[in-house]
Design a protein around this motif. Structure first.
Motif, PDB file in Angstrom:
ATOM      1  N   THR A   1       7.275  -1.246   6.718  1.00 32.44           N
ATOM      2  CA  THR A   1       7.389  -0.272   5.567  1.00 32.44           C
ATOM      3  C   THR A   1       8.970  -0.393   4.765  1.00 32.44           C
ATOM      4  O   THR A   1       9.846  -0.630   5.123  1.00 32.44           O
TER       5      THR A   1
ATOM      6  N   THR B   1       1.968   4.655   0.527  1.00 34.91           N
ATOM      7  CA  THR B   1       1.530   5.682   1.673  1.00 34.91           C
ATOM      8  C   THR B   1       2.040   6.905   1.579  1.00 34.91           C
ATOM      9  O   THR B   1       1.616   7.782   2.109  1.00 34.91           O
ATOM     10  N   SER B   2       3.377   6.984   0.697  1.00 35.56           N
ATOM     11  CA  SER B   2       4.107   8.426   0.702  1.00 35.56           C
ATOM     12  C   SER B   2       4.765   8.594  -0.611  1.00 35.56           C
ATOM     13  O   SER B   2       5.586   7.489  -0.845  1.00 35.56           O
TER      14      SER B   2
ATOM     15  N   ASP C   1       3.533   0.377   2.714  1.00 37.67           N
ATOM     16  CA  ASP C   1       3.347  -0.824   3.740  1.00 37.67           C
ATOM     17  C   ASP C   1       3.132  -2.114   3.302  1.00 37.67           C
ATOM     18  O   ASP C   1       2.210  -2.192   2.393  1.00 37.67           O
TER      19      ASP C   1
ATOM     20  N   PRO D   1      -2.967   7.089  -2.852  1.00 38.73           N
ATOM     21  CA  PRO D   1      -2.533   5.776  -2.752  1.00 38.73           C
ATOM     22  C   PRO D   1      -3.068   4.585  -3.271  1.00 38.73           C
ATOM     23  O   PRO D   1      -4.385   4.591  -3.144  1.00 38.73           O
TER      24      PRO D   1
ATOM     25  N   GLU E   1       0.791  -1.263  -0.087  1.00 35.43           N
ATOM     26  CA  GLU E   1       0.104  -0.080  -0.096  1.00 35.43           C
ATOM     27  C   GLU E   1       1.008   1.189   0.062  1.00 35.43           C
ATOM     28  O   GLU E   1       1.656   1.480   0.993  1.00 35.43           O
TER      29      GLU E   1
END
Length: 268
Positions: free
Chosen positions: A159, A99-100, A153, A118, A97
Motif C-alpha cells: 500500500t 482503494t481509499s 495497492d 476506484p 488500484e
C-alpha cells in the motif's frame, strides 16, 4: 615409444560475456547454468559447469496527489467552491488500484459519492481525476484547510499513500448603506410654508449589521433630536431606518432650496 606429457602446464583462460533480459516476480530467483566442453591434449572430451543466480527485487511503487480549490477566497457568509483532486501513478513499473480517498473536511469521497469508484492507474498513464463542489463558509478570516489522503495497492500487495491540501479563505463582505431624502411638498409660496423632509437609510450590506451613528444635514445641522430623528440606530441587512423633520421655508420667487444629508454608521 611412450608420449611424455608435462605434469603441469599453464592453462589458457577464455572469457566471454553477454546480456539478456531477466524477468520475474518479486522474490523469485532465477538460476542460469553454463557448461563448457573442450578436448585435452590427448583428444579426450572434458567439461565443467557453473551457475549464476539473479534475484528479482521489488521496485517501490509511489503516487503523487494534487488538490486545487476554485476560487481560493469567498466572501462571508460563504459560497460554493469547486475542488479538483488528481492522483498520479509515479511508480516505475507497478499498476495501482486506488482503494481509499478521504478528505479531512468532506469525508470518505469514494463512499459518499463525491468521487467515482476506484480504478486502476497505469504507471505513466492517465491519472485519476475527481471533481466536486462543496460550500465553504465562516466568519471573515476563517481558513478551511482541506487535506485529502489517497491510498492505493500495487501489484505486489503493498500500500502506498499520498496527501495534498487546498485552502479556502473567507473574506469580509464590504458593508454599505444607501441614504435617500425626500421633500413634501416640493413647491411652496415665496412667502413661506412648512416642508417635511423624510430621511431613509437602508443597510445594503450582504451580512453586516450597521449601527447608524450620525445624520448630518448641511443646512439644518445635526438631525438627532429634530423631528422624530434619533441616532444611534441598529439596522439589519436589507432593512431601513426612516425619520421625518419638518421646518418652515421661504425665499425668493423661483429660488430652489437645496440641502444634503449625510448618514454615517459602523458595521459589526
Amino acid at each position: 615409444g611412450a608420449v611424455l606429457v608435462p605434469a603441469t602446464s599453464v592453462a589458457d583462460v577464455v572469457q566471454c560475456s553477454f546480456t539478456e533480459n531477466v524477468t520475474g516476480t518479486t522474490g523469485q530467483t532465477i538460476t542460469n547454468i553454463i557448461t563448457a566442453t573442450a578436448k585435452n591434449v590427448a583428444g579426450d572430451d572434458v567439461a565443467d559447469s557453473d551457475d549464476a543466480t539473479v534475484t528479482i527485487v521489488d521496485v517501490p511503487a509511489s503516487i503523487e496527489v494534487t488538490k486545487r480549490a476554485t476560487p481560493v477566497t469567498v466572501e462571508e457568509p460563504g459560497a460554493d467552491v469547486d475542488f479538483e483532486i488528481v492522483v498520479f501513478n509515479t511508480s516505475p513499473v507497478d499498476r495501482l488500484e486506488l482503494t481509499s480517498l478521504v478528505d479531512n473536511v468532506h469525508g470518505d469521497l469514494l463512499s459518499n459519492g463525491l468521487c467515482p469508484l476506484p480504478i486502476t492507474i497505469d504507471p505513466g498513464g492517465n491519472p485519476y481525476v475527481c471533481g466536486f463542489t462543496a460550500f465553504v463558509g465562516g466568519e471573515p478570516g476563517f481558513e478551511e484547510r482541506n487535506t485529502v489522503t489517497a491510498q492505493a495497492d500495487d501489484d505486489d500487495g503493498n500500500t502506498v499513500e499520498g496527501k495534498a491540501q487546498a485552502t479556502v479563505t473567507v473574506l469580509g463582505s464590504p458593508p454599505s448603506i444607501l441614504t435617500t431624502k425626500t421633500a413634501n411638498p416640493t413647491a411652496i409660496l415665496a412667502s413661506g410654508g412648512m416642508v417635511s423632509f423624510t430621511f431613509t437609510t437602508t443597510n445594503t450590506s450582504d451580512v453586516d449589521v450597521v449601527t447608524l451613528e450620525t445624520l448630518e444635514d448641511n443646512v439644518f445641522g445635526d438631525l438627532n433630536g429634530q423631528g422624530n430623528c434619533s441616532v444611534p440606530q441598529v439596522v439589519q441587512p436589507g432593512e431601513s431606518y426612516s425619520c421625518v423633520f419638518s421646518t418652515n421655508l421661504s425665499g425668493v420667487l423661483g429660488e430652489t432650496h437645496l440641502d444634503e444629508v449625510t448618514a454615517t454608521g459602523v458595521s459589526d
